[in-house]
Scaffold this motif. Structure first.
Motif, PDB file in Angstrom:
ATOM      1  N   UNK A 214      11.127  14.420  -5.334  1.00 22.90           N
ATOM      2  CA  UNK A 214      11.819  15.484  -6.082  1.00 22.90           C
ATOM      3  C   UNK A 214      10.833  16.569  -6.518  1.00 22.90           C
ATOM      4  N   UNK A 215       9.675  16.112  -6.978  1.00 19.90           N
ATOM      5  CA  UNK A 215       8.651  17.054  -7.440  1.00 19.90           C
ATOM      6  C   UNK A 215       8.195  17.954  -6.284  1.00 19.90           C
ATOM      7  N   UNK A 216       8.017  17.338  -5.107  1.00 16.15           N
ATOM      8  CA  UNK A 216       7.566  18.108  -3.948  1.00 16.15           C
ATOM      9  C   UNK A 216       8.613  19.133  -3.527  1.00 16.15           C
ATOM     10  N   UNK A 217       9.890  18.704  -3.536  1.00 12.13           N
ATOM     11  CA  UNK A 217      10.959  19.635  -3.156  1.00 12.13           C
ATOM     12  C   UNK A 217      11.058  20.764  -4.187  1.00 12.13           C
TER      13      UNK A 217
ATOM     14  N   UNK B 208      10.202  13.321   7.659  1.00 15.29           N
ATOM     15  CA  UNK B 208       9.163  12.365   7.249  1.00 15.29           C
ATOM     16  C   UNK B 208       9.333  11.810   5.851  1.00 15.29           C
ATOM     17  N   UNK B 209      10.014  12.540   4.990  1.00 15.49           N
ATOM     18  CA  UNK B 209      10.058  12.108   3.595  1.00 15.49           C
ATOM     19  C   UNK B 209      11.232  11.194   3.292  1.00 15.49           C
ATOM     20  N   UNK B 210      12.302  11.340   4.076  1.00 17.56           N
ATOM     21  CA  UNK B 210      13.527  10.596   3.783  1.00 17.56           C
ATOM     22  C   UNK B 210      13.270   9.086   3.750  1.00 17.56           C
ATOM     23  N   UNK B 211      12.402   8.616   4.662  1.00 20.49           N
ATOM     24  CA  UNK B 211      12.130   7.174   4.746  1.00 20.49           C
ATOM     25  C   UNK B 211      11.549   6.605   3.446  1.00 20.49           C
ATOM     26  N   UNK B 212      10.967   7.481   2.605  1.00 17.98           N
ATOM     27  CA  UNK B 212      10.303   6.987   1.393  1.00 17.98           C
ATOM     28  C   UNK B 212      11.221   6.966   0.176  1.00 17.98           C
ATOM     29  N   UNK B 213      12.447   7.444   0.386  1.00 19.88           N
ATOM     30  CA  UNK B 213      13.405   7.392  -0.703  1.00 19.88           C
ATOM     31  C   UNK B 213      14.075   6.010  -0.637  1.00 19.88           C
ATOM     32  N   UNK B 214      14.397   5.334  -1.712  1.00 20.69           N
ATOM     33  CA  UNK B 214      14.305   5.790  -3.099  1.00 20.69           C
ATOM     34  C   UNK B 214      12.991   5.404  -3.796  1.00 20.69           C
ATOM     35  N   UNK B 215      12.095   4.669  -3.090  1.00 20.00           N
ATOM     36  CA  UNK B 215      10.911   4.140  -3.781  1.00 20.00           C
ATOM     37  C   UNK B 215      10.083   5.255  -4.435  1.00 20.00           C
ATOM     38  N   UNK B 216       9.931   6.374  -3.719  1.00 23.66           N
ATOM     39  CA  UNK B 216       9.071   7.446  -4.236  1.00 23.66           C
ATOM     40  C   UNK B 216       9.904   8.663  -4.653  1.00 23.66           C
TER      41      UNK B 216
ATOM     42  N   UNK C 217       0.838  -1.200   0.000  1.00 18.65           N
ATOM     43  CA  UNK C 217       0.000   0.000   0.000  1.00 18.65           C
ATOM     44  C   UNK C 217       0.876   1.255   0.000  1.00 18.65           C
ATOM     45  N   UNK C 218       0.425   2.283  -0.711  1.00 18.33           N
ATOM     46  CA  UNK C 218       1.140   3.568  -0.738  1.00 18.33           C
ATOM     47  C   UNK C 218       0.560   4.538   0.287  1.00 18.33           C
ATOM     48  N   UNK C 219      -0.325   4.039   1.158  1.00 13.39           N
ATOM     49  CA  UNK C 219      -1.096   4.929   2.023  1.00 13.39           C
ATOM     50  C   UNK C 219      -0.230   5.842   2.881  1.00 13.39           C
ATOM     51  N   UNK C 220       0.786   5.273   3.559  1.00 10.08           N
ATOM     52  CA  UNK C 220       1.594   6.097   4.464  1.00 10.08           C
ATOM     53  C   UNK C 220       2.255   7.245   3.696  1.00 10.08           C
ATOM     54  N   UNK C 221       2.819   6.921   2.546  1.00  9.14           N
ATOM     55  CA  UNK C 221       3.449   7.970   1.736  1.00  9.14           C
ATOM     56  C   UNK C 221       2.413   8.993   1.276  1.00  9.14           C
ATOM     57  N   UNK C 222       1.267   8.491   0.806  1.00  2.64           N
ATOM     58  CA  UNK C 222       0.232   9.403   0.306  1.00  2.64           C
ATOM     59  C   UNK C 222      -0.261  10.358   1.383  1.00  2.64           C
ATOM     60  N   UNK C 223      -0.357   9.858   2.620  1.00  2.48           N
ATOM     61  CA  UNK C 223      -0.805  10.723   3.716  1.00  2.48           C
ATOM     62  C   UNK C 223       0.229  11.815   3.988  1.00  2.48           C
ATOM     63  N   UNK C 224       1.517  11.399   4.038  1.00  5.30           N
ATOM     64  CA  UNK C 224       2.574  12.396   4.245  1.00  5.30           C
ATOM     65  C   UNK C 224       2.589  13.400   3.097  1.00  5.30           C
TER      66      UNK C 224
END
Ligand SMILES: [Zn+2]
Length: 490
Positions: A307-310, A294-302, A186-193
């Protein structure tokens, strides 16, 4: 239908008019009675014959007038009810009842009441009607365990938060279930962040827009139509005037008030500007901290999305400029660069997030993501007209599908309910009617027809000729086992 509504409106206004007329007539009667009373009082000590001549004649007519009014009222009511009864007939004509709907389609089918009650109770808790659900479970004697109810209470409160654009409760849940969510890809955790971060970006863009409007003097809250520069120049002039005023005490008092007013406006402007700049700075720091934490944990998958958000942080000034231009000219179009980052302003993220959350939550908690009651009702609504047509064509009007159902345990025809009603990636073999599993996958034949592995083995054993070829079970195509491919869906 519209004709009926117009007709009802007409009847209604007619009745209103008639009622007003009745009231006027009754009022007239009352005033005549009052007149007679006044006349009697006036002539209390007068001549007896005089009284009889004038007043008695007047009073004599009153009962007749009264009866006339009553008759009129009765007549009006009669007209009204006649009209109403016609209306009822018209409604009847509009909604023709279909005979085939009045007969049960499955006559021998007995409703499983406990299952139905269970489904209704579940639907109530699922849709957040807890007190109704509690009352129903007691009255219908449905045993629904507390754990089940609590799961839906938790889900509903989170969904409510998401509807009001609050991510925190969903995030808390998703963080606690991070491992399990990962287990179902599931992408839920990333999507919520991501959504929370987009909210920050959006806020920041709005703050920057506010600051820009303030500086340009276009914001209504600053009460000024001048540009910032013009405003400052004007202020300098005011200060000069003020010096004159100080020197010459006899100057007009109004001017002093005006100058004080200008000063207050300048102070307000500086205060608002400082406050906005402070908020923007704070927000910026918070966003950078948030992305690190919060975002570092999702690299490199997302990585691409991160990058787009930054990148969006760097483009906030451009986005604010676009919003500003758009506020002046609503048809203002974004340039290519701005276009790429406008997704942070999109409003539909929350409804997508909500749907995804319900799906993932139910999956992890072992609940169906859809209400059984709602689904069955929707499916029946779609299928009933088709079934009724089939019944008519097969002239089964009297016996219903009961007999057929008993023989085959299935409907006499396939009814396509659309994509929304497809829930599982399952394959049912058209030959053996078995559901496929990993040892019995569907096999794709050379002609495009499909059957299960086991059925194909049986079929090939009996149907293979000397040339090592066998015929498809449905069409005349012939093939060898080498031409067949396994479809791995399990
Ligand atoms: Zn075939």
């Amino acid at each position: 239908m519209q004709a009926l509504i117009t007709d009802l409106d007409k009847t209604h206004s007619k009745v209103q008019e008639q009622r007003k007329e009745m009231v006027t007539r009754i009022d007239a009667l009352i005033s005549e009675l009052n007149n007679s009373k006044q006349n009697i009082i006036k002539n209390m000590n007068g001549d007896e014959t005089q009284l009889q001549m004038t007043i008695a004649a007047q009073l004599n007519q009153l009962p007749k007038k009264g009866t006339d009014v009553v008759k009129r009222i009765i007549n009006h009511n009669k007209n009204y009810y006649e009209h109403l009864s016609k209306y009822g007939k018209q409604v009847g004509k509009e909604f023709i009842s279909k005979q085939e709907y009045e007969q049960p389609l499955f006559k021998e089918f007995t409703l499983d009441k406990p299952v139905l009650n269970q489904t209704i109770a579940e639907h109530m808790f699922r849709s957040g009607h807890y007190s109704a659900g509690e009352a129903f479970t007691i009255e219908a004697k449905v045993a629904l365990d507390e754990e089940f109810k609590n799961k839906f209470k938790e889900l509903n409160s989170i969904v409510l938060d998401l509807k009001e654009r609050r991510v925190s409760s969903a995030l808390l849940w998703a963080k606690a279930k991070a491992k399990e969510l990962d287990g179902i890809s599931s992408d839920m955790l990333f999507n919520l962040h991501k959504t929370e971060f987009y909210q920050l970006l959006n806020q920041q863009a709005q703050l920057k827009l506010q600051l820009k409007k303030l500086k340009e003097g276009k914001d209504s809250t600053t009460n000024s139509q001048n540009s910032h520069l013009g405003y400052m120049q004007q202020q300098v002039r005011s200060e000069e005037i003020k010096d004159d005023v100080v020197m010459n005490e006899s100057e007009n008092q109004n001017q002093i008030i005006e100058i004080d007013d200008e000063k207050v406006r300048l102070q307000n402007f500086m205060k608002q500007k400082a406050s906005l700049e402070h908020q923007i700075k704070e927000n910026n720091n918070y966003m950078i901290k948030y992305s690190q934490k919060s975002m570092r944990q999702f690299s490199p998958k997302y990585q691409a999305q991160i990058n787009h958000m930054m990148g969006s942080i760097l483009q906030l000034d451009v986005i604010a400029e676009f919003l500003y231009q758009k506020s002046i000219n609503p048809s203002h179009q974004p340039n290519q660069l701005t276009q790429q980052y406008l997704d942070i302003l999109q409003d539909d993220q929350f409804s997508i997030l909500e749907q995804g959350f319900v799906k993932d939550y139910c999956r992890l908690q072992g609940l169906s993501p859809e209400s059984g009651l709602l689904l069955t009702t929707q499916a029946s609504t779609l299928a009933l007209p088709k079934l009724a047509t089939v019944m008519q064509k097969m002239s089964l009007k009297n016996e219903g599908f009961g007999g057929l159902q008993k023989q085959h345990n299935e409907l006499p025809c396939e009814i396509d309910l659309g994509r929304d009603f497809k829930f599982h990636d399952i394959f049912i073999c058209p030959v053996s009617k078995e559901i496929s599993h990993k040892d019995n996958n569907p096999m794709l034949l050379i002609c495009g027809h499909v059957m299960s592995k086991n059925s194909l083995a049986k079929h090939a054993r009996t149907a293979t000729g000397r040339d090592n070829k066998f015929k498809c079970h449905t069409c005349p195509a012939t093939m060898t086992m080498e031409n067949v491919k396994e479809i791995k869906i399990n």
